[in-house]
Write a protein that holds these residues in place. Structure first.
Motif, PDB file in Angstrom:
ATOM      1  N   LYS A 261       0.795  -1.232   0.000  1.00  0.00           N
ATOM      2  CA  LYS A 261       0.000   0.000   0.000  1.00  0.00           C
ATOM      3  C   LYS A 261       0.829   1.284   0.000  1.00  0.00           C
ATOM      4  O   LYS A 261       0.438   2.265  -0.644  1.00  0.00           O
ATOM      5  CB  LYS A 261      -0.960   0.024   1.198  1.00  0.00           C
ATOM      6  N   GLU A 264       1.448   2.660  -3.491  1.00  0.00           N
ATOM      7  CA  GLU A 264       0.320   2.731  -4.424  1.00  0.00           C
ATOM      8  C   GLU A 264       0.257   4.081  -5.133  1.00  0.00           C
ATOM      9  O   GLU A 264       0.169   4.152  -6.364  1.00  0.00           O
ATOM     10  CB  GLU A 264      -0.988   2.470  -3.676  1.00  0.00           C
ATOM     11  N   GLY A 289       0.414  -1.813  -4.632  1.00  0.00           N
ATOM     12  CA  GLY A 289      -0.688  -1.513  -3.724  1.00  0.00           C
ATOM     13  C   GLY A 289      -2.048  -2.012  -4.149  1.00  0.00           C
ATOM     14  O   GLY A 289      -3.053  -1.599  -3.580  1.00  0.00           O
ATOM     15  N   ALA A 295      -8.660  -0.164  -5.510  1.00  0.00           N
ATOM     16  CA  ALA A 295      -7.252   0.010  -5.892  1.00  0.00           C
ATOM     17  C   ALA A 295      -7.051  -0.360  -7.357  1.00  0.00           C
ATOM     18  O   ALA A 295      -6.296   0.312  -8.078  1.00  0.00           O
ATOM     19  CB  ALA A 295      -6.356  -0.839  -5.000  1.00  0.00           C
TER      20      ALA A 295
END
Length: 350
Positions: A261, A264, A289, A295
């Motif tokens: 993450k 990302e 991520g 996402a």
């Protein structure tokens, strides 16, 4: 089930946990998921002229030695990339070399291309019943005298058994490997790859996997070189040596590549920059991520044609591809689109 087992799994050293995951897949201890979204037209796409059930791929690094890629297709991935594979078998860097940053949903690794070597991996693939689009990620041995030639060995070894080959110039864990991002070195490498392809009379698609830590001026240079050498895909991106400031885990300063993450946003910004320059002439595979439908949605809207993940599965479990598809479909239906490709590049980042 994974949510119940996760506290126990996370008590195990992360590299040992990974080994257990590979063994579980190899011996069918992790059942294939029930995928109610399989064959859904909203995800249908093509990569390198081959039909894909969906655009979600497993990134290189999970199945380094091509031991369980068929099992990964059964978990709902649209394509799988194995490796990184080097010409000769190598152990990699000393242990411990993988660190789990739970509160940051991240990993730091300094594995160093540990793998069984090209010939063993090639023979394993030849004996397997490939169930989908298979990419092979190649790199040089740590102690080689000729890194450029190691890439050519990888190409010569795998061009008949892979659906595409990725040139990995982006790992932070092999000293000076990222020097191949420099204009003259990248140009020389890709010219040699192109010549070798011609000598082999091969049309194997070539992808290049880049670092998230490149400088602003390198984005233009790399784009021009990839276009000039007719590279088919760019993978944006590998792990980061930076991006540590906002991490909470005490292990945040461990040497190695950061994934998950925390990278990302960095990945998304870089994807958007390449999208504006490449204008659809080279496919973009977005990595960094990806662990949810949102996402994945964000990666597509900034310009990724396809996505890959690895760290997301560590934290969310083997069901992750199915979960992403389910949640992503809801977002796409909300937008009134018939196929996810309609949202690619819809968002511009500064």
């Amino acid at each position: 089930m994974f949510s119940k087992l996760r506290p126990l799994i996370f008590k195990i050293d992360p590299e040992k946990a990974h080994t257990l995951a590979i063994k579980s897949l190899k011996f069918n201890l992790i059942p294939s998921v029930f995928d109610e979204i399989k064959d859904d037209s909203i995800f249908k796409t093509k990569l390198f002229d081959k039909e894909l059930d969906n655009p979600i791929g497993m990134a290189a690094g999970f199945d380094k030695n091509a031991e369980v890629y068929s099992a990964l297709f059964k978990l709902g991935f649209g394509f799988v990339e194995v490796g990184t594979v080097t010409p000769l078998k190598q152990y990699g860097n000393p242990k411990p070399r993988v660190f789990r940053l739970v509160e940051d949903q991240a990993l730091i690794n300094r594995l160093g291309f540990n793998n069984h070597g090209a010939e063993i991996v090639k023979n394993r693939i030849k004996l397997d019943n490939n169930l989908g689009l298979l990419g092979i990620n190649i790199g040089p041995n740590k102690d080689t005298d000729d890194r450029l030639n190691d890439y050519l060995i990888g190409l010569k070894t795998f061009y008949e058994v892979a659906d595409y080959i990725t040139i990995n110039i982006s790992s932070p864990n092999t000293e000076n490997l990222r020097n191949f991002h420099e204009e003259s070195k990248l140009q020389e490498l890709l010219k040699c790859i192109s010549k070798e392809k011609n000598d082999l009379n091969s049309t194997i698609p070539i992808a290049v996997k880049i670092s998230p830590d490149i400088h602003e001026d390198q984005v233009n240079q790399i784009s021009e070189i990839l276009l000039e050498n007719e590279i088919k895909a760019i993978i944006v991106s590998n792990t980061s040596e930076a991006t540590r400031d906002k991490l909470g885990n005490i292990q945040r300063h461990q040497k190695g590549g950061l994934s998950g993450k925390p990278i990302e946003e960095k990945s998304n910004v870089l994807i958007n920059k390449f999208y504006k320059l490449l204008k659809g002439k080279i496919k973009i595979i977005g990595v960094g991520g990806v662990d949810s439908g949102q996402a994945a949605y964000d990666k597509f809207t900034v310009g990724a044609d396809f996505i890959q993940l690895y760290t997301g599965m560590v934290f969310k479990g083997p069901n992750i591809a199915r979960i992403i598809k389910k949640d992503l479909k809801e977002l796409l239906i909300r937008d009134g689109v018939k196929n996810y490709t309609e949202i690619i590049g819809n968002k511009t980042l500064s």
